[in-house]
Design an enzyme around this catalytic site. Sequence first.
Site, PDB file in Angstrom:
ATOM      1  N   HIS A 414      49.488  51.335  49.912  1.00 35.29           N
ATOM      2  CA  HIS A 414      48.464  51.005  48.914  1.00 35.29           C
ATOM      3  C   HIS A 414      48.214  52.209  48.021  1.00 35.29           C
ATOM      4  O   HIS A 414      47.944  53.298  48.495  1.00 35.29           O
ATOM      5  CB  HIS A 414      47.153  50.589  49.585  1.00 35.29           C
ATOM      6  CG  HIS A 414      46.106  50.164  48.606  1.00 35.29           C
ATOM      7  ND1 HIS A 414      44.817  50.622  48.624  1.00 35.29           N
ATOM      8  CD2 HIS A 414      46.180  49.311  47.542  1.00 35.29           C
ATOM      9  CE1 HIS A 414      44.132  50.074  47.632  1.00 35.29           C
ATOM     10  NE2 HIS A 414      44.923  49.282  46.957  1.00 35.29           N
ATOM     11  N   HIS A 484      47.844  45.097  41.094  1.00 37.12           N
ATOM     12  CA  HIS A 484      46.560  44.410  40.921  1.00 37.12           C
ATOM     13  C   HIS A 484      45.809  44.994  39.732  1.00 37.12           C
ATOM     14  O   HIS A 484      45.889  46.193  39.470  1.00 37.12           O
ATOM     15  CB  HIS A 484      45.729  44.534  42.201  1.00 37.12           C
ATOM     16  CG  HIS A 484      46.156  43.578  43.266  1.00 37.12           C
ATOM     17  ND1 HIS A 484      45.285  42.780  43.953  1.00 37.12           N
ATOM     18  CD2 HIS A 484      47.390  43.271  43.738  1.00 37.12           C
ATOM     19  CE1 HIS A 484      45.946  42.039  44.813  1.00 37.12           C
ATOM     20  NE2 HIS A 484      47.234  42.317  44.713  1.00 37.12           N
ATOM     21  N   GLU A 509      39.733  37.346  46.854  1.00 40.54           N
ATOM     22  CA  GLU A 509      38.642  38.301  47.100  1.00 40.54           C
ATOM     23  C   GLU A 509      37.302  37.794  46.562  1.00 40.54           C
ATOM     24  O   GLU A 509      36.257  38.070  47.131  1.00 40.54           O
ATOM     25  CB  GLU A 509      38.976  39.665  46.511  1.00 40.54           C
ATOM     26  CG  GLU A 509      39.166  39.654  44.997  1.00 40.54           C
ATOM     27  CD  GLU A 509      39.620  41.013  44.452  1.00 40.54           C
ATOM     28  OE1 GLU A 509      39.851  41.938  45.240  1.00 40.54           O
ATOM     29  OE2 GLU A 509      39.736  41.123  43.211  1.00 40.54           O
TER      30      GLU A 509
END
Lengths: 714, 714
Positions: A414, A484, A509
């Site tokens: 990430h 993202h 989310e």
Amino acid sequence: MKNLLILAICLLNFSAVAVAQKVTSPNGEMQMQFELMEDGTPAYNLTYKGKPVIKTSKLGLKLKDDEHSLLNNFEVIEREESSFDETWEPVWGEESEIRNQYKELAVILNQKSTNRQMIIRFRVFNDGLGFRYEFPQQQNLGHFIVEDERTEFAMTGDHTAFWIPGDYDTQEYDYTESRLSEIRGLMEESITDNLSQTSFSDTGVQTSLLLRTDDGLYINLHEAALLDYSAMHLELDDENMIFTSWLTPDVTGNKAYMIAPGQTPWRTIIVSDDAREILASRMTYNLNDPVALEDTSWIKPMKYIGVWWEMITGKSSWHFTNDFAAVKLGETDFENATPNATHGATTKNVKRYIDFAARHGFDGVLVEGWNVGWEDWFGNSKDYVFDFMTPYPDFNLEEIRDYAKSKGVEMIMHHETSSSVRNYERHMDAAYQFMKDNGYNAVKSGYVGDILPRGENHYSQWLVDHYQYAIEKAADYEIMVNAHEAVRPTGIARTWPNLIANESARGTEYQAFGGSKPNHVTVLPFTRLIGGPMDYTPGIFEMDISKFSPNNESWVNSTIANQLALYVTMYSPLQMAADLPENYERFPDAFQFIKDVGMDWEKSLYLEAEPGDYITIARKEKGTNTWFVGNVNGETPRTSKINLDFLEKGKTYVATIYSDTKDAHYKDNPQAYNIRKVVVNNKSKLSQRSAPGGGYAISIMEADKSETKGLKKL
Amino acid sequence: MKNLLILAICLLNFSAVAVAQKVTSPNGEMQMQFELMEDGTPAYNLTYKGKPVIKTSKLGLKLKDDEHSLLNNFEVIEREESSFDETWEPVWGEESEIRNQYKELAVILNQKSTNRQMIIRFRVFNDGLGFRYEFPQQQNLGHFIVEDERTEFAMTGDHTAFWIPGDYDTQEYDYTESRLSEIRGLMEESITDNLSQTSFSDTGVQTSLLLRTDDGLYINLHEAALLDYSAMHLELDDENMIFTSWLTPDVTGNKAYMIAPGQTPWRTIIVSDDAREILASRMTYNLNDPVALEDTSWIKPMKYIGVWWEMITGKSSWHFTNDFAAVKLGETDFENATPNATHGATTKNVKRYIDFAARHGFDGVLVEGWNVGWEDWFGNSKDYVFDFMTPYPDFNLEEIRDYAKSKGVEMIMHHETSSSVRNYERHMDAAYQFMKDNGYNAVKSGYVGDILPRGENHYSQWLVDHYQYAIEKAADYEIMVNAHEAVRPTGIARTWPNLIANESARGTEYQAFGGSKPNHVTVLPFTRLIGGPMDYTPGIFEMDISKFSPNNESWVNSTIANQLALYVTMYSPLQMAADLPENYERFPDAFQFIKDVGMDWEKSLYLEAEPGDYITIARKEKGTNTWFVGNVNGETPRTSKINLDFLEKGKTYVATIYSDTKDAHYKDNPQAYNIRKVVVNNKSKLSQRSAPGGGYAISIMEADKSETKGLKKL
């Protein structure tokens, strides 16, 4: 008399001169007509099966500090017509072969006042029209700045639109379904809060935009191959129902910095009288260049879980300590800091996820909050916010790496950038090398918050260039990218298939941020997914977030059966099972579908579709004879009727049907599902009710007699 | 009564409370007094030998979106006093040892309304005062944005200043000498054209600023250790003669993004009643951190020539072809383009320079215009403007590399960025590696034109961070940096001695752009050079540019003797002989001085100095017993009288004196020089006339009897 005269002049000015030229799609159903207006303004219109789709619409660009611009005073100096037909194989996708067939017209224009040339290239497909502006190398046009692109899309009426507010920084909005004339009145309530957002107009909407006309047409407006240009929005003149392109400006207000030779992205209009054909369109990919990578063997679809939902829901934290009001990377002493007891990315917790992934056959585990810097990562316009290399003291990177390897699970890296893109670019080479050194082959990157360089927008040319730079740099290291908050995709994954997913829309989310509309997932495939796959992160089984995160009152507006169906309806080569392992363990029978569902497809069939209401898709897994069917349903309960005639003739299959119970409802009874196994063949027909916010998922596996024993026929 | 009352309140508000504290320099001559005003505003004043230098001046920072800011309401919670004395050896410099001796006071302040702490650290040297704001790690202050730094420098009168207009993008201005009260009226005419410039006020000036008071003091205001902050200008309140710091804003208007723990650069005030002591001050270096590099053996002073003046003067071009209105790197076909016949960086021409460098003992050859992209490099806001790797077809990099190596000459790389700094950073690693692979150990970088990211300024924090990034990245590759158009230096070369020079002022190139003031070089050592060496590129022998570049009517306002003296008076470890080889070949006797002159110094003596009028410096070469003397003179002819008592007692030397003839004049007789050899010793005295815009240069070499034979004594 005076009024009449004015009218006559207007008519003269705006009537087309006799240089019109028609191009018809290979099947003859789509017809584009190019024309040059009296004043030399290029224009086009589009019909489908004889019905007008786009009325005469002007084309051109307003240039900065250029009195002539590239708007009018053109003459046609040449026309080049051609046709094209090829079939190509995507590295991953909804089908193993894609046909790229179109008729092309390139109109070479000369601006008489400046002797500058511009080409407008039209490609007419069976499923729509793509066109772009091209600027050949020439002495009179070198560098120029686009102040406004003035591409029109003149609608034929007050259509129904599925739209989100135009915004330079986010697409994370729920879709509003309304008449075009209602957009203005609904804009304010449609703009919900986001961590970075810049809207620009009461009638500005984003692409990809879906429209439905009263005479039964479905129209998608978007763009293809957005490279080195800013993202296009649409500004509606709601008196005349004309959309005009509205590009994302940079910090100085300019829209794009151009060089001849060069070109704009393709402007795309996908049209059909059958909503399913919109989902089946591959025009956006077809307008992108073929794959740019010589070797793509390292690009592989992935099903993954992650230390993520527990932070999204507020159960855990990304950050490690509460000791510091601010962090200076390389200086702040994390080793001696007090852990906050809520940090999610601990070695112990990550190992729990790795165990779960290994036990259930997942390819990968994503971990967010593993690296130092989360204490002050957001809202501080912080330049050196992450180094993408230094783990928190309680995240033992080597131990986790070795443990994952021993379990046959891949770790997914990430890289939250906090939108500090200079900082990311400075660390990119080292960070990607670090990934490879530690066995990470995929990265989820994030661009939360306002952009640095300050004043730039998420969708301006500067950032579009950055996202592309990251994709290409990652390819150098054989790294797959799941970006993202980046600009929404425009089919670029055809060229760069290591871009395996984007977010760039309101993902799952938001179900933990107060919830999304239950029919959201019946719109996304018609809009956001037109440009490429979305890392939607489905698979939520516990809809009452407060059950495990007491301070979060959010409710996931979906049934479990709906969540399962998303693995089929929301195509992506990267699919997450987003919920907590402990929530999956409570529903092992339903979880089985997520474990079984395919990731890469030989064929996809769009069985039923109506935007905002329902979508039913059947897909055949690549390399097997297994099919998966997904149905997602909107607010209204509905019975889906499908025909299994896509199954191989003469073969027997076992279908496992995961469906809503009769009393299921996304609001108060979302975990009510049935699972039944039945025998099916290519003559089977299914009639299956879906609850509000519900749906169904089916796995259909070829079976021999022993496997069908005791099972009923459908 | 009312007026009286207001007066009384004002007095109360601005009178110091009884928390004043004095700190005196090691020799007792400089005294700083810190105080806290009635409202808790920190303030200071400074005296030198009892004379006021800075009247009571407020300190503090206005923060963005912070009602309290860091301006007042402070209380002193602690004071830390200390003294320091060490001697350090610079990697290169005007002397081999530098003493760093000061008394320090750190005032730890607490803002009562917010419970936030700020430290003001003062260092009082014999030659001046340095102070900075520090923000320790604390819970109540993490990230904050400086809207304005409000540091005051309250002057004691209407001093004479040597100033250039405040500007966010350039320092390439001629100095104006005027009273402070005259700045406003002279501002407009002082702002001459530049390729990127942004002035901000009628009374805003740049640092380093030199002031002369009517009572005989010389004051230099500047800053030290400008790191991760924006460059400071000074805004004059010309009613009260108070300068206030004026930071360079970013694109959004913010001045600096700060994190606690952190600090501002040092604000510096160098003071003396002897102008020569300003030149001798090492306070700016002393306020920087010691060297950050473990190994500095690869950092070496260099004397060089370059394919440069021929482009600057317009005789040659940087670009290779006139075929293209715009260039796309990687796409534009240079191989098949038509050469323009003026391109300077051809293999043949470069070899000529290499031959010349080898013949005359130069260390290096700089070549500009060697790499593709110069066709449209300027004024187009072009992002991907250079790749720093691809030579033009007529520049055979390998052939030149091997030829230079065979001749014992080093090539110096040129990286013009066109201020597209993202592009430079993206290519930096590869470009530096490319340099090392091809034997280049030094780079001249350039930042011509407006900055990309657009809207940023050359001197804003974003760019300050970039220049520093480049220095540190270059150090990783053992590359020396000579950055042009970057922010002016602030002594950072102590820490990063691979920053061997900057331009950051009006250099010799302006002599080919219409000319500079003849006394310009008598000001620069008092201003620009306070922060570090300048790549001034002296050594012009042909003052009539039109002689070799017919369309250029510029005249170099300097005599040849003045040009020679610059190698001594304008200290730099990087010195260019900027003129064309053919111009040097016409004056081989004068050229001898450039060949002889030292580059690195054991000792420097500032014999005579008056800003705007004259500077005479003697320097002893490191590792030899050879001295060089330089005198530069302003508009007024003057006889310099110096004493050679610095020579070693009892030794005999031969001095070669390069001086103006009696009828020399920068305007109409600049090439009139005398060269005479005389015998000197430490009792010799020289009386030497310098012409307007003239000067003299002397080399003084230890000699035995055979060498002095036939020579006169001075």
